[in-house]
Design a protein around this motif. Structure first.
Motif, PDB file in Angstrom:
ATOM      1  N   GLU A  41       2.482   8.996  -9.565  1.00 47.10           N
ATOM      2  CA  GLU A  41       2.131   7.674 -10.066  1.00 47.10           C
ATOM      3  C   GLU A  41       3.318   6.935 -10.684  1.00 47.10           C
ATOM      4  O   GLU A  41       3.235   5.739 -10.925  1.00 47.10           O
ATOM      5  CB  GLU A  41       1.021   7.773 -11.116  1.00 47.10           C
ATOM      6  CG  GLU A  41      -0.284   8.365 -10.606  1.00 47.10           C
ATOM      7  CD  GLU A  41      -0.359   9.863 -10.850  1.00 47.10           C
ATOM      8  OE1 GLU A  41       0.697  10.492 -11.013  1.00 47.10           O
ATOM      9  OE2 GLU A  41      -1.473  10.400 -10.868  1.00 47.10           O
ATOM     10  N   LYS A  42       4.410   7.630 -10.988  1.00 42.03           N
ATOM     11  CA  LYS A  42       5.540   6.935 -11.576  1.00 42.03           C
ATOM     12  C   LYS A  42       6.020   5.855 -10.607  1.00 42.03           C
ATOM     13  O   LYS A  42       6.277   6.100  -9.441  1.00 42.03           O
ATOM     14  CB  LYS A  42       6.682   7.893 -11.888  1.00 42.03           C
ATOM     15  CG  LYS A  42       7.838   7.171 -12.581  1.00 42.03           C
ATOM     16  CD  LYS A  42       8.943   8.104 -12.996  1.00 42.03           C
ATOM     17  CE  LYS A  42      10.050   7.318 -13.700  1.00 42.03           C
ATOM     18  NZ  LYS A  42      11.173   8.172 -14.103  1.00 42.03           N
TER      19      LYS A  42
ATOM     20  N   PRO B  78       0.862  -1.181   0.000  1.00 44.48           N
ATOM     21  CA  PRO B  78       0.000   0.000   0.000  1.00 44.48           C
ATOM     22  C   PRO B  78       0.899   1.232   0.000  1.00 44.48           C
ATOM     23  O   PRO B  78       1.482   1.583   1.027  1.00 44.48           O
ATOM     24  CB  PRO B  78      -0.788  -0.137   1.311  1.00 44.48           C
ATOM     25  CG  PRO B  78       0.048  -1.005   2.179  1.00 44.48           C
ATOM     26  CD  PRO B  78       0.820  -1.904   1.270  1.00 44.48           C
ATOM     27  N   TYR B  79       1.074   1.861  -1.168  1.00 42.90           N
ATOM     28  CA  TYR B  79       2.097   2.896  -1.317  1.00 42.90           C
ATOM     29  C   TYR B  79       1.531   4.305  -1.458  1.00 42.90           C
ATOM     30  O   TYR B  79       2.289   5.278  -1.580  1.00 42.90           O
ATOM     31  CB  TYR B  79       2.994   2.592  -2.516  1.00 42.90           C
ATOM     32  CG  TYR B  79       2.273   2.440  -3.844  1.00 42.90           C
ATOM     33  CD1 TYR B  79       1.811   3.538  -4.557  1.00 42.90           C
ATOM     34  CD2 TYR B  79       2.062   1.174  -4.393  1.00 42.90           C
ATOM     35  CE1 TYR B  79       1.164   3.392  -5.771  1.00 42.90           C
ATOM     36  CE2 TYR B  79       1.414   1.009  -5.600  1.00 42.90           C
ATOM     37  CZ  TYR B  79       0.962   2.128  -6.286  1.00 42.90           C
ATOM     38  OH  TYR B  79       0.304   1.962  -7.487  1.00 42.90           O
ATOM     39  N   VAL B  80       0.210   4.454  -1.420  1.00 39.26           N
ATOM     40  CA  VAL B  80      -0.388   5.777  -1.586  1.00 39.26           C
ATOM     41  C   VAL B  80      -0.251   6.568  -0.283  1.00 39.26           C
ATOM     42  O   VAL B  80      -0.645   6.078   0.780  1.00 39.26           O
ATOM     43  CB  VAL B  80      -1.874   5.662  -1.971  1.00 39.26           C
ATOM     44  CG1 VAL B  80      -2.502   7.052  -2.074  1.00 39.26           C
ATOM     45  CG2 VAL B  80      -2.026   4.901  -3.282  1.00 39.26           C
ATOM     46  N   PRO B  81       0.322   7.774  -0.328  1.00 35.34           N
ATOM     47  CA  PRO B  81       0.419   8.585   0.891  1.00 35.34           C
ATOM     48  C   PRO B  81      -0.970   8.921   1.436  1.00 35.34           C
ATOM     49  O   PRO B  81      -1.844   9.405   0.706  1.00 35.34           O
ATOM     50  CB  PRO B  81       1.137   9.853   0.420  1.00 35.34           C
ATOM     51  CG  PRO B  81       1.899   9.427  -0.801  1.00 35.34           C
ATOM     52  CD  PRO B  81       1.026   8.400  -1.467  1.00 35.34           C
TER      53      PRO B  81
ATOM     54  N   ILE C 263      10.486  -5.063  -4.494  1.00 35.51           N
ATOM     55  CA  ILE C 263       9.604  -4.130  -3.801  1.00 35.51           C
ATOM     56  C   ILE C 263       9.191  -3.023  -4.765  1.00 35.51           C
ATOM     57  O   ILE C 263      10.052  -2.407  -5.416  1.00 35.51           O
ATOM     58  CB  ILE C 263      10.292  -3.498  -2.579  1.00 35.51           C
ATOM     59  CG1 ILE C 263      10.941  -4.568  -1.702  1.00 35.51           C
ATOM     60  CG2 ILE C 263       9.288  -2.655  -1.787  1.00 35.51           C
ATOM     61  CD1 ILE C 263       9.980  -5.494  -1.016  1.00 35.51           C
ATOM     62  N   LEU C 264       7.900  -2.753  -4.861  1.00 35.96           N
ATOM     63  CA  LEU C 264       7.393  -1.699  -5.739  1.00 35.96           C
ATOM     64  C   LEU C 264       7.209  -0.412  -4.942  1.00 35.96           C
ATOM     65  O   LEU C 264       6.675  -0.432  -3.834  1.00 35.96           O
ATOM     66  CB  LEU C 264       6.078  -2.138  -6.383  1.00 35.96           C
ATOM     67  CG  LEU C 264       5.487  -1.189  -7.426  1.00 35.96           C
ATOM     68  CD1 LEU C 264       4.840  -1.978  -8.571  1.00 35.96           C
ATOM     69  CD2 LEU C 264       4.444  -0.257  -6.813  1.00 35.96           C
ATOM     70  N   LEU C 265       7.643   0.689  -5.524  1.00 34.35           N
ATOM     71  CA  LEU C 265       7.513   2.004  -4.902  1.00 34.35           C
ATOM     72  C   LEU C 265       6.986   3.000  -5.925  1.00 34.35           C
ATOM     73  O   LEU C 265       7.159   2.813  -7.138  1.00 34.35           O
ATOM     74  CB  LEU C 265       8.864   2.506  -4.383  1.00 34.35           C
ATOM     75  CG  LEU C 265       9.598   1.662  -3.330  1.00 34.35           C
ATOM     76  CD1 LEU C 265      10.966   2.262  -3.052  1.00 34.35           C
ATOM     77  CD2 LEU C 265       8.783   1.547  -2.058  1.00 34.35           C
ATOM     78  N   CYS C 266       6.366   4.078  -5.421  1.00 31.43           N
ATOM     79  CA  CYS C 266       5.976   5.176  -6.301  1.00 31.43           C
ATOM     80  C   CYS C 266       6.873   6.379  -6.011  1.00 31.43           C
ATOM     81  O   CYS C 266       7.662   6.378  -5.058  1.00 31.43           O
ATOM     82  CB  CYS C 266       4.502   5.543  -6.126  1.00 31.43           C
ATOM     83  SG  CYS C 266       4.117   6.483  -4.619  1.00 31.43           S
ATOM     84  N   LYS C 267       6.744   7.417  -6.810  1.00 29.52           N
ATOM     85  CA  LYS C 267       7.638   8.570  -6.707  1.00 29.52           C
ATOM     86  C   LYS C 267       7.570   9.215  -5.334  1.00 29.52           C
ATOM     87  O   LYS C 267       8.595   9.618  -4.768  1.00 29.52           O
ATOM     88  CB  LYS C 267       7.295   9.585  -7.794  1.00 29.52           C
ATOM     89  CG  LYS C 267       8.220  10.788  -7.846  1.00 29.52           C
ATOM     90  CD  LYS C 267       7.858  11.698  -8.994  1.00 29.52           C
ATOM     91  CE  LYS C 267       8.783  12.910  -9.049  1.00 29.52           C
ATOM     92  NZ  LYS C 267       8.432  13.815 -10.187  1.00 29.52           N
TER      93      LYS C 267
END
Length: 262
Positions: free
Chosen positions: A251-252, A152-155, A214-218
């Motif tokens: 979103e990148k 869950p990467y959304v701030p 591990i997936l991350l967003c900008k």
């Protein structure tokens, strides 16, 4: 191009629906560079012999199970061997059930469960199960060879606090379909859950061959995350092995490959 597992059976009112992040993981893990890396690490030796221990592939936060099913169904192609063991972990019971179904369908099983099903030809791996759990709490130390985490990467202002121990709270969340918030709400910088997982990596990864994707967003500040990992006690290597095509906005996406070594 390897086929994407079907998820038409999944109730997306209760389970995270595959999106750009999911497909970026599939594209990255099946890219020429990563297939070469994985087959070199886990595939048959030069004399054709298999490794002594089948690799354990664990996805944390399986959602629909599309990534876990992809890895399991295409084990021979991606890892150079078919005898991989896969395990899914999710805090959402509906996601665990959906993941098992997705893997079954992708591997061509027509029985009620893979555990009792005959092995299929075509290089598929073997699903152990998908269990309800909080990150790596259900995993024996040092046992994971490949860990995949689409967090869950959304701030957000806060992270939902439900855990597998909160049976009544989880049941309420599930009934209200609010479990979906656990799949995207990442707290401050979108990193609160990911930071917990990163802290657990040194203890759960196999000391010799363990790796994590591990997936991350900008907005997760991936450059800072990379530098922090490289400063852990033992030498750790971090490589960017996948990224989305978007050049602006939070979103990148990036996928980091993390492992011991320099």
């Amino acid at each position: 191009m390897l086929p994407t597992p079907s998820t038409i059976h999944v109730d997306f009112d209760r389970v995270y629906e595959p999106a750009e992040d999911s497909f970026l993981l599939l594209d990255t893990l099946s890219s020429t560079n990563e297939v070469s890396f994985l087959t070199e690490r886990f595939g048959r030796r030069n004399n054709g012999a298999t490794r002594s221990t089948p690799p354990l592939v664990v996805e944390i936060g399986t959602g629909s199970g599309v990534v876990l099913a992809f890895l399991t169904a295409h084990a021979e192609t991606l890892f150079g061997i078919s005898d991989i063991l896969s395990l899914g972990i999710d805090i959402n019971q509906s996601a665990c059930k959906a993941s098992i179904q997705t893997v079954e369908k992708a591997c061509g099983s027509v029985t009620d469960g893979l555990r009792d099903a005959p092995r299929q030809e075509g290089g598929t791996g073997f699903l152990l199960t998908a269990v309800i759990g909080d990150l790596t709490s259900a995993i024996h130390p040092g046992s994971v060879d490949v860990l995949i985490f689409n967090p869950p990467y959304v701030p957000t202002s806060e992270v939902p606090t439900a855990s597998p121990a909160d049976g009544e709270k989880l049941a309420c969340l599930d009934a209200d379909s609010d479990m979906l918030s656990l799949s995207y709400a990442g707290g401050i910088d979108g990193m609160e859950v990911t930071n917990r997982l990163l802290e657990q990596l040194p203890s759960v990864l196999n000391a010799d061959r363990g790796i994590a994707y591990i997936l991350l967003c900008k907005q997760n500040k991936p450059d800072e995350v990379t530098q922090r990992i490289r400063q852990w006690d033992a030498p750790w290597r971090v490589d960017v092995v996948g990224q989305s095509g978007r050049q602006g906005g939070w979103e990148k996406l990036q996928i980091l490959r993390i492992r011991r070594g320099s």
